[in-house]
Design an enzyme around this catalytic site. Structure first.
Site, PDB file in Angstrom:
ATOM      1  N   LYS A   1      -3.838   3.335   2.799  1.00  0.00           N
ATOM      2  CA  LYS A   1      -5.011   2.570   2.350  1.00  0.00           C
ATOM      3  C   LYS A   1      -6.156   3.502   1.974  1.00  0.00           C
ATOM      4  O   LYS A   1      -6.881   3.243   1.008  1.00  0.00           O
ATOM      5  CB  LYS A   1      -5.435   1.588   3.444  1.00  0.00           C
TER       6      LYS A   1
ATOM      7  N   GLU B   1      -5.764  -6.018  -4.455  1.00  0.00           N
ATOM      8  CA  GLU B   1      -6.814  -6.182  -3.442  1.00  0.00           C
ATOM      9  C   GLU B   1      -6.225  -6.335  -2.036  1.00  0.00           C
ATOM     10  O   GLU B   1      -6.780  -5.822  -1.056  1.00  0.00           O
ATOM     11  CB  GLU B   1      -7.662  -7.417  -3.791  1.00  0.00           C
TER      12      GLU B   1
ATOM     13  N   LYS C   1       0.818  -1.223   0.000  1.00  0.00           N
ATOM     14  CA  LYS C   1       0.000   0.000   0.000  1.00  0.00           C
ATOM     15  C   LYS C   1       0.848   1.267   0.000  1.00  0.00           C
ATOM     16  O   LYS C   1       0.472   2.266  -0.616  1.00  0.00           O
ATOM     17  CB  LYS C   1      -0.976   0.015   1.175  1.00  0.00           C
TER      18      LYS C   1
HETATM   19  N1  LIG Z   1       1.779  -9.182   6.898  1.00  0.00           N
HETATM   20  C1  LIG Z   1       0.530  -8.812   6.655  1.00  0.00           C
HETATM   21  O1  LIG Z   1      -0.402  -9.198   7.377  1.00  0.00           O
HETATM   22  C2  LIG Z   1       0.214  -7.935   5.483  1.00  0.00           C
HETATM   23  C3  LIG Z   1      -1.123  -7.585   5.218  1.00  0.00           C
HETATM   24  C4  LIG Z   1      -1.418  -6.802   4.095  1.00  0.00           C
HETATM   25  C5  LIG Z   1      -0.380  -6.369   3.278  1.00  0.00           C
HETATM   26  N2  LIG Z   1       0.909  -6.693   3.577  1.00  0.00           N
HETATM   27  C6  LIG Z   1       1.964  -6.202   2.697  1.00  0.00           C
HETATM   28  O2  LIG Z   1       2.568  -7.312   2.071  1.00  0.00           O
HETATM   29  C7  LIG Z   1       3.947  -7.039   1.805  1.00  0.00           C
HETATM   30  C8  LIG Z   1       4.805  -8.133   2.432  1.00  0.00           C
HETATM   31  O3  LIG Z   1       4.598  -8.126   3.828  1.00  0.00           O
HETATM   32  P1  LIG Z   1       5.172  -9.292   4.759  1.00  0.00           P
HETATM   33  O4  LIG Z   1       4.486  -9.122   6.063  1.00  0.00           O
HETATM   34  O5  LIG Z   1       5.096 -10.609   4.054  1.00  0.00           O
HETATM   35  O6  LIG Z   1       6.696  -8.845   4.902  1.00  0.00           O
HETATM   36  P2  LIG Z   1       7.891  -9.694   5.576  1.00  0.00           P
HETATM   37  O7  LIG Z   1       7.369 -10.845   6.339  1.00  0.00           O
HETATM   38  O8  LIG Z   1       8.760  -8.709   6.270  1.00  0.00           O
HETATM   39  O9  LIG Z   1       8.685 -10.296   4.310  1.00  0.00           O
HETATM   40  C9  LIG Z   1       9.321  -9.449   3.402  1.00  0.00           C
HETATM   41  C10 LIG Z   1       9.969 -10.282   2.332  1.00  0.00           C
HETATM   42  O10 LIG Z   1      10.494  -9.399   1.353  1.00  0.00           O
HETATM   43  C11 LIG Z   1      11.802  -9.843   1.008  1.00  0.00           C
HETATM   44  N3  LIG Z   1      12.515  -8.674   0.475  1.00  0.00           N
HETATM   45  C12 LIG Z   1      12.751  -7.479   1.072  1.00  0.00           C
HETATM   46  N4  LIG Z   1      13.381  -6.646   0.217  1.00  0.00           N
HETATM   47  C13 LIG Z   1      13.559  -7.347  -0.932  1.00  0.00           C
HETATM   48  C14 LIG Z   1      14.135  -7.048  -2.181  1.00  0.00           C
HETATM   49  N5  LIG Z   1      14.679  -5.849  -2.431  1.00  0.00           N
HETATM   50  N6  LIG Z   1      14.128  -7.996  -3.159  1.00  0.00           N
HETATM   51  C15 LIG Z   1      13.577  -9.223  -2.921  1.00  0.00           C
HETATM   52  N7  LIG Z   1      13.012  -9.564  -1.749  1.00  0.00           N
HETATM   53  C16 LIG Z   1      13.003  -8.644  -0.763  1.00  0.00           C
HETATM   54  C17 LIG Z   1      12.361 -10.408   2.267  1.00  0.00           C
HETATM   55  O11 LIG Z   1      13.419 -11.258   1.926  1.00  0.00           O
HETATM   56  P3  LIG Z   1      14.195 -12.191   3.020  1.00  0.00           P
HETATM   57  O12 LIG Z   1      13.195 -13.279   3.371  1.00  0.00           O
HETATM   58  O13 LIG Z   1      15.349 -12.704   2.295  1.00  0.00           O
HETATM   59  O14 LIG Z   1      14.507 -11.286   4.174  1.00  0.00           O
HETATM   60  C18 LIG Z   1      11.131 -11.137   2.805  1.00  0.00           C
HETATM   61  O15 LIG Z   1      11.031 -12.424   2.231  1.00  0.00           O
HETATM   62  C19 LIG Z   1       4.204  -5.634   2.381  1.00  0.00           C
HETATM   63  O16 LIG Z   1       4.040  -4.673   1.360  1.00  0.00           O
HETATM   64  C20 LIG Z   1       3.081  -5.466   3.409  1.00  0.00           C
HETATM   65  O17 LIG Z   1       2.754  -4.101   3.621  1.00  0.00           O
HETATM   66  C21 LIG Z   1       1.229  -7.469   4.659  1.00  0.00           C
END
Ligand SMILES: NC(=O)c1ccc[n+]([C@@H]2O[C@H](COP(=O)([O-])OP(=O)(O)OC[C@H]3O[C@@H](n4cnc5c(N)ncnc54)[C@H](OP(=O)(O)O)[C@@H]3O)[C@@H](O)[C@H]2O)c1
Length: 416
Positions: A198, A122, A98
């Protein structure tokens, strides 16, 4: 039209990326192939075969077999570069980012319009609630008048636990982090930034209004103190971080994010913990209410999965409201009834900013006043250096509906 076969390149294998991997494995009817996963740290152990992983973005972006990029990383700047490159090279994109979307929405809409390549998101707004596609399709013709939403799961979790378990805000935040509900950088949640991003996305799909995040006034939950909780308990209210958008009588849109006192007759009152909720008000359908999990691996992955599925039948947002001739402009002329907690040193200084004041209260440590103020004046007030202020919205008062009322001692009696 036949369904399109998809070959996916995934960026990110954290909370949502891993969730998506598992969800895809349990959805064999969706004819997709996950070919490559790009991550940042090559030595982390992963719950997927080694051959899928790379740290080279080009392994996805330059692979002609990959026709869909799913972007699920936690770095908005890198995400922007990935999404833009993918779209310009003709690869459809699904993203949950977002912050990246809100900061670059206008440019990304323009790229989508010129290339015709779909960009779906979404999961970026209220995770499992299908709000964007509903705003885009269902509310295409019925005129939307307002949206109020609890759009950030982690702050809702923190506020719920603080009220129900009498936890300090810091203790509730620590719980939210331990459960994986908070962003890597918690200020994005608690400072109200995530909710604002959002809201920027919702405005584009609800009203066709594309604004920069810095144009939208927001306050987070990090300044909420004991007086606010005392007031909430005394009046059987809950405090929720609510994203608000209202069409004003002049046809413009007023949008802001503020902690808000919510009464039991408001649909958002029952939206607790990590759940999100959105209330829409339209001309013909009247009030409608959406509720669902706003964070977490599977709820978020389910929205990403829905976008991937939509791509198989060539779906894309048409942005009809944005593209229509009539443009809406942001408005700040709305008036709000607010509760404003202040420190003792500044107890009289803020009154002149209010249109009317209903109640004032002070104790040995702090005070508050309740009154009606324009959104523009509240913005000026909140920029006041050195004053410790905490505003909580009580009610939206539309223009010209405000009458002067004398301050009363009612609130002091109820809190004591
Ligand atoms: N978590 C939620 O409930 C939720 C809900 C709605 C939306 N989102 C959105 O979804 C997205 C992901 O969230 P998340 O919670 O899954 O984050 P996360 O658990 O912190 O995971 C981030 C991932 O991104 C990878 N990464 C970071 N920089 C990178 C780069 N430059 N190139 C390739 N990979 C990279 C990291 O790699 P490594 O594993 O190697 O560190 C990790 O696998 C975010 O935009 C967040 O705002 C999350």
């Amino acid at each position: 039209m036949s369904r399109q076969e998809l070959t996916i390149g995934l960026f990110g294998f954290g909370c949502v990326g891993t969730g998506l991997y598992e969800v895809l494995a349990k959805t064999p009817t969706l004819k997709t192939t996950l070919k490559t996963v790009c991550i940042k740290h090559p030595h982390k152990s992963r719950k997927a075969p080694d051959h899928l992983f790379t740290t080279d973005p080009g392994a996805i972006l330059n692979d002609p077999d990959i026709n869909v990029v799913v972007e699920l990383i936690d770095d908005a700047d890198s995400a922007y570069a990935i999404v833009k490159t993918a779209l310009l090279s003709g690869k459809a994109v699904v993203t949950a980012n977002k912050k990246m979307l809100a900061e670059h929405l206008e440019e990304l809409l323009a790229i989508q319009a010129t290339t015709g390549v779909p960009l779906l998101y979404e999961a970026a707004c209220c995770a499992s609630i299908p709000i964007i596609r509903n705003l885009e399709e269902y509310y295409d013709n019925d005129l939307l008048e307002s949206i109020q939403g609890i759009v950030n799961g982690s702050t809702n979790y923190i506020l719920t636990r603080a009220l129900e378990d009498n936890l300090t805000m810091n203790a509730a935040l620590a719980q939210a982090q331990a459960l994986g509900y908070a962003e890597s950088n918690p200020i994005l949640d608690t400072g109200g930034f995530d909710a604002k991003y959002k809201l920027v996305i919702l405005l584009a799909h609800a009203f066709g209004l594309v604004v920069r995040p810095e144009e939208v006034f927001h306050c987070g939950i990090d300044q909420i103190g004991q007086l606010e909780w005392d007031y909430a308990r005394a009046h059987n209210l809950k405090i929720k971080l609510v994203a608000h958008a209202y069409k004003t009588p002049g046809g413009s849109i007023s949008a802001f994010v503020l902690p808000t006192f919510v009464a039991p007759d408001n649909k958002l009152y029952g939206v607790d913990d990590v759940f999100n909720g959105v209330v829409t008000q339209t001309c013909f359908a009247d009030t409608q209410f959406f509720m669902g999990k706003g964070a977490g691996a599977y709820p978020t992955a389910s929205a990403v999965l829905s976008d991937i599925s939509a791509l198989t039948y060539h779906y894309r947002y048409e942005h009809k409201k944005y593209n229509s001739a009539e443009r809406l402009t942001p408005a700040e002329d709305i008036q709000l009834k607010v509760f404003l907690r202040h420190d003792l040193a500044h107890s009289t200084q803020f009154k002149r900013h209010f249109e009317s004041i209903e109640a004032c209260f002070t104790n040995r440590d702090a005070g508050y006043l309740i009154g009606t103020i324009t959104l523009a004046a509240l913005q000026v007030l909140m920029a006041h250096p050195g004053a410790s202020l905490s505003p909580i919205a009580l009610e939206v008062v539309h223009p010209a509906a405000v009458a002067w009322t004398q301050p009363t001692a009612e609130a002091a009696v109820l809190v004591s």
